[in-house]
Design a protein around this motif. Structure first.
Motif, PDB file in Angstrom:
ATOM      1  N   CYS A   9       0.835  -1.202   0.000  1.00 51.90           N
ATOM      2  CA  CYS A   9       0.000   0.000   0.000  1.00 51.90           C
ATOM      3  C   CYS A   9       0.875   1.260   0.000  1.00 51.90           C
ATOM      4  CB  CYS A   9      -0.942   0.014   1.200  1.00 51.90           C
ATOM      5  SG  CYS A   9      -2.207  -1.271   1.106  1.00 51.90           S
ATOM      6  N   PHE A  10       0.345   2.365  -0.499  1.00 52.67           N
ATOM      7  CA  PHE A  10       1.054   3.638  -0.499  1.00 52.67           C
ATOM      8  C   PHE A  10       1.157   4.185   0.926  1.00 52.67           C
ATOM      9  CE2 PHE A  10      -0.873   3.323  -4.696  1.00 52.67           C
ATOM     10  CZ  PHE A  10       0.251   3.527  -5.474  1.00 52.67           C
ATOM     11  N   GLN A  11       2.244   4.902   1.181  1.00 52.52           N
ATOM     12  CA  GLN A  11       2.432   5.543   2.481  1.00 52.52           C
ATOM     13  C   GLN A  11       1.921   6.981   2.393  1.00 52.52           C
ATOM     14  OE1 GLN A  11       6.524   5.267   3.602  1.00 52.52           O
ATOM     15  NE2 GLN A  11       6.510   3.034   3.762  1.00 52.52           N
ATOM     16  N   ILE A  12       0.954   7.320   3.239  1.00 53.22           N
ATOM     17  CA  ILE A  12       0.335   8.646   3.215  1.00 53.22           C
ATOM     18  C   ILE A  12       1.105   9.567   4.162  1.00 53.22           C
ATOM     19  CG2 ILE A  12      -1.820   9.898   3.477  1.00 53.22           C
ATOM     20  CD1 ILE A  12      -1.765   7.727   1.325  1.00 53.22           C
ATOM     21  N   PRO A  13       1.595  10.742   3.695  1.00 55.45           N
ATOM     22  CA  PRO A  13       2.319  11.656   4.587  1.00 55.45           C
ATOM     23  C   PRO A  13       1.377  12.226   5.639  1.00 55.45           C
ATOM     24  CG  PRO A  13       1.922  12.674   2.476  1.00 55.45           C
ATOM     25  CD  PRO A  13       1.507  11.256   2.341  1.00 55.45           C
ATOM     26  N   SER A  14       1.921  12.496   6.797  1.00 57.40           N
ATOM     27  CA  SER A  14       1.125  13.013   7.898  1.00 57.40           C
ATOM     28  C   SER A  14       0.957  14.524   7.770  1.00 57.40           C
ATOM     29  CB  SER A  14       1.798  12.676   9.232  1.00 57.40           C
ATOM     30  OG  SER A  14       3.075  13.308   9.308  1.00 57.40           O
ATOM     31  N   PHE A  15       0.093  15.049   8.625  1.00 52.39           N
ATOM     32  CA  PHE A  15      -0.174  16.489   8.623  1.00 52.39           C
ATOM     33  C   PHE A  15       1.057  17.285   9.056  1.00 52.39           C
ATOM     34  CE2 PHE A  15      -1.713  20.198  11.034  1.00 52.39           C
ATOM     35  CZ  PHE A  15      -2.277  20.901   9.976  1.00 52.39           C
ATOM     36  N   THR A  16       1.833  16.712   9.977  1.00 54.57           N
ATOM     37  CA  THR A  16       3.049  17.399  10.455  1.00 54.57           C
ATOM     38  C   THR A  16       4.061  17.559   9.315  1.00 54.57           C
ATOM     39  OG1 THR A  16       2.664  16.391  12.611  1.00 54.57           O
ATOM     40  CG2 THR A  16       4.835  17.337  12.213  1.00 54.57           C
ATOM     41  N   THR A  17       4.168  16.542   8.453  1.00 52.43           N
ATOM     42  CA  THR A  17       5.101  16.628   7.321  1.00 52.43           C
ATOM     43  C   THR A  17       4.716  17.758   6.370  1.00 52.43           C
ATOM     44  OG1 THR A  17       5.426  14.256   7.486  1.00 52.43           O
ATOM     45  CG2 THR A  17       6.144  15.329   5.452  1.00 52.43           C
ATOM     46  N   TRP A  18       3.426  17.920   6.126  1.00 55.16           N
ATOM     47  CA  TRP A  18       2.986  19.007   5.241  1.00 55.16           C
ATOM     48  C   TRP A  18       3.268  20.376   5.847  1.00 55.16           C
ATOM     49  CZ3 TRP A  18      -2.227  16.115   4.425  1.00 55.16           C
ATOM     50  CH2 TRP A  18      -2.041  15.115   3.489  1.00 55.16           C
ATOM     51  N   GLU A 105       3.994  19.378  -4.891  1.00 59.60           N
ATOM     52  CA  GLU A 105       2.561  19.317  -5.113  1.00 59.60           C
ATOM     53  C   GLU A 105       2.165  18.052  -5.848  1.00 59.60           C
ATOM     54  OE1 GLU A 105       1.478  22.839  -7.146  1.00 59.60           O
ATOM     55  OE2 GLU A 105       1.707  24.164  -5.393  1.00 59.60           O
ATOM     56  N   ALA A 106       3.001  17.618  -6.805  1.00 63.87           N
ATOM     57  CA  ALA A 106       2.685  16.373  -7.516  1.00 63.87           C
ATOM     58  C   ALA A 106       2.722  15.176  -6.571  1.00 63.87           C
ATOM     59  CB  ALA A 106       3.667  16.177  -8.672  1.00 63.87           C
ATOM     60  N   GLN A 107       3.748  15.136  -5.675  1.00 62.10           N
ATOM     61  CA  GLN A 107       3.825  14.037  -4.711  1.00 62.10           C
ATOM     62  C   GLN A 107       2.631  14.064  -3.755  1.00 62.10           C
ATOM     63  OE1 GLN A 107       5.915  11.568  -4.702  1.00 62.10           O
ATOM     64  NE2 GLN A 107       4.994  10.632  -2.904  1.00 62.10           N
ATOM     65  N   ARG A 108       2.235  15.271  -3.337  1.00 57.56           N
ATOM     66  CA  ARG A 108       1.084  15.378  -2.433  1.00 57.56           C
ATOM     67  C   ARG A 108      -0.195  14.910  -3.130  1.00 57.56           C
ATOM     68  NH1 ARG A 108       0.064  21.260  -0.668  1.00 57.56           N
ATOM     69  NH2 ARG A 108      -0.460  21.320  -2.877  1.00 57.56           N
ATOM     70  N   ASP A 109      -0.362  15.281  -4.397  1.00 55.69           N
ATOM     71  CA  ASP A 109      -1.540  14.807  -5.126  1.00 55.69           C
ATOM     72  C   ASP A 109      -1.538  13.294  -5.265  1.00 55.69           C
ATOM     73  OD1 ASP A 109      -2.318  17.416  -5.374  1.00 55.69           O
ATOM     74  OD2 ASP A 109      -1.461  17.669  -7.381  1.00 55.69           O
ATOM     75  N   ARG A 110      -0.345  12.720  -5.504  1.00 55.89           N
ATOM     76  CA  ARG A 110      -0.272  11.255  -5.608  1.00 55.89           C
ATOM     77  C   ARG A 110      -0.618  10.607  -4.263  1.00 55.89           C
ATOM     78  NH1 ARG A 110       4.284  12.523  -8.907  1.00 55.89           N
ATOM     79  NH2 ARG A 110       5.689  12.312  -7.120  1.00 55.89           N
ATOM     80  N   ASP A 111      -0.158  11.227  -3.165  1.00 59.12           N
ATOM     81  CA  ASP A 111      -0.483  10.662  -1.840  1.00 59.12           C
ATOM     82  C   ASP A 111      -1.978  10.716  -1.577  1.00 59.12           C
ATOM     83  OD1 ASP A 111       2.204  10.246  -1.498  1.00 59.12           O
ATOM     84  OD2 ASP A 111       2.558  12.090  -0.367  1.00 59.12           O
ATOM     85  N   TRP A 112      -2.598  11.846  -1.918  1.00 57.62           N
ATOM     86  CA  TRP A 112      -4.053  11.936  -1.733  1.00 57.62           C
ATOM     87  C   TRP A 112      -4.774  10.917  -2.615  1.00 57.62           C
ATOM     88  CZ3 TRP A 112      -6.316  13.729   2.231  1.00 57.62           C
ATOM     89  CH2 TRP A 112      -5.815  14.818   2.945  1.00 57.62           C
TER      90      TRP A 112
END
Length: 424
Positions: A9-18, A105-112
């Motif tokens: 499964c993909f690893q979703i970044p946490s809110f603290t990382t953002w 932003e591209a990595q964040r969109d992929r995580d979402w």
């Protein structure tokens, strides 16, 4: 096929990382502003640290500008090589920051997208489990109907079974049958003294079956309601997570937009100050160059420099800049005369073309008249031929009528009325 949520499964970044990434973007924007104003002076005004062009004297500029420099002249005339005041390093840093921001932003969109896909897979797996449970219940109901609800278990089986007469005992098995008394004539075919008990037992059996089916249906409905509640709860959780993620994304995008807008405003102010300084310096250089050009007799094209010492009608080729006003006037008069002659030739050509076109029109008109006469002659001959054919058709019709009346021996009514009037 649906993906399962396992080790891949993909690893979703946490809110603290953002939040840390947003703070890093703000620090990079402040570093860009400090690079644009390293000394701190003029930072509020958005100006670069460049020397004041007004401190350079007019004489020094004139002395530094060469009068005959082909390389400088080509560079001034070519707009692609005018790179005075462009900070290439700052532009490269801006390009790098923009690429890093786009990558983030591209990595964040992929995580979402991975998070949304995970919840979608979870809902799909629960839906598949619910569908499998429903199919299992339907298979059990079908098996029960096939094994416990056949034709032989219905309450009408005893009345409609095909071998009912083979199972019944005969009315008499002999003259000394114990079941038959003196009044055996009153024992009717089909008499059954245990019909009431058997009917009651059948009704009780049907009632028991109905109760069992009702309980089973209620259990199925309860299980379906439980699965529906679980699905609704999963959907509510997914909607809440997506709403929170969307709100956080909008907040981070707003912060990034404000930071970018501030950096762009600072860059615009610095660019405006730099452009004003460059325009002032270019104005001073242009004034010095113009003064030097006007004072130079060679660039000013002084006619006296082209005079030849050998003859008054000869000029020096290395100093001659063009013909005099009288020579140019004579050439202009010759050109005017040539233009008038050309117009006359064109008028003559137009007149000749008009005459030729008129002759062609007359020829075409005569040919059209002759063709019209030929068509009229053809149409008159066609009408005569049609009239002649119509006359022949009428003659043939009259001749056919005459022949039909002459050679037809049709009996009249008198012929049939003479029968029975003779003595024979």
């Amino acid at each position: 096929m649906f993906r399962t949520c396992g080790q891949d499964c993909f690893q979703i970044p946490s809110f603290t990382t953002w939040l840390q990434q947003a703070r890093l973007n703000r620090q990079q924007s402040s570093q860009v502003a400090s690079l644009l104003h390293p000394s701190g002076e003029g930072r509020q005004q958005g100006q670069l640290c460049v020397p004041d062009p007004r401190s350079v004297t007019m004489g020094r500029l004139v002395s530094q500008i060469p009068n005959e420099d082909p390389a400088r002249l080509a560079r001034v005339q070519d707009a692609k090589w005018r790179t005075i005041g462009v900070d290439c390093h700052a532009l490269e840093r801006q390009v790098g920051e923009r690429q890093a921001k786009d990558a983030f932003e591209a990595q964040r969109d992929r995580d979402w997208a991975a998070l949304a896909q995970h919840y979608d897979d979870l809902v799909c797996s629960q839906k598949q489990a619910a569908d499998a449970a429903k199919r299992d219940i339907e298979r059990q109901v079908l098996a029960f109907q096939q094994t416990r609800q056949g034709h032989h278990t219905s309450s009408e089986w005893d009345l409609n079974r095909p071998d009912r007469f083979q199972l019944d005992s005969p009315a008499r098995i002999g003259d000394n049958d114990a079941h038959c008394g003196p009044a055996s004539i009153q024992r009717f075919d089909g008499e059954d003294l245990a019909a009431a008990e058997r009917s009651q037992a059948q009704h009780q059996q049907c009632y028991d079956w109905w109760e069992a089916q009702r309980a089973q249906h209620e259990a199925q409905r309860a299980a379906q309601a439980e699965l529906t509640l679980q699905e609704q709860e999963a959907i509510r959780v997914q909607d809440a997570v997506q709403a929170a993620a969307a709100a956080e994304e909008r907040r981070i995008r707003a912060d990034n937009y404000r930071a970018t807008l501030l950096a762009n405003m600072q860059l615009a102010e610095a660019r405006a100050a730099r452009d004003a300084s460059d325009r002032q310096a270019e104005l001073l250089r242009s004034e010095a160059e113009l003064s030097a050009t006007l004072a130079d007799p060679y660039l000013g094209e002084d006619p006296a420099m082209a005079a030849s010492s050998l003859s008054a009608y000869r000029v020096r080729k290395d100093h001659w800049k063009g013909m005099s006003a009288m020579e140019r006037s004579a050439i202009a008069q010759q050109q005017v005369q040539q233009v008038a002659e050309k117009k006359a030739r064109q008028q003559q050509q137009l007149h000749e073309d008009w005459q030729y076109a008129r002759a062609q029109a007359d020829v075409a008109r005569n040919m059209a008249s002759q063709a019209n006469q030929v068509e009229l002659f053809k149409s008159s001959m066609a009408r005569k031929a049609a009239q002649f054919l119509e006359g022949q058709i009428m003659e043939k019709a009259a001749r056919d009528t005459q022949i039909a009346a002459l050679y037809t021996n049709e009996p009249k009514p008198e012929y049939f009325m003479q029968f029975g009037t003779s003595h024979r």
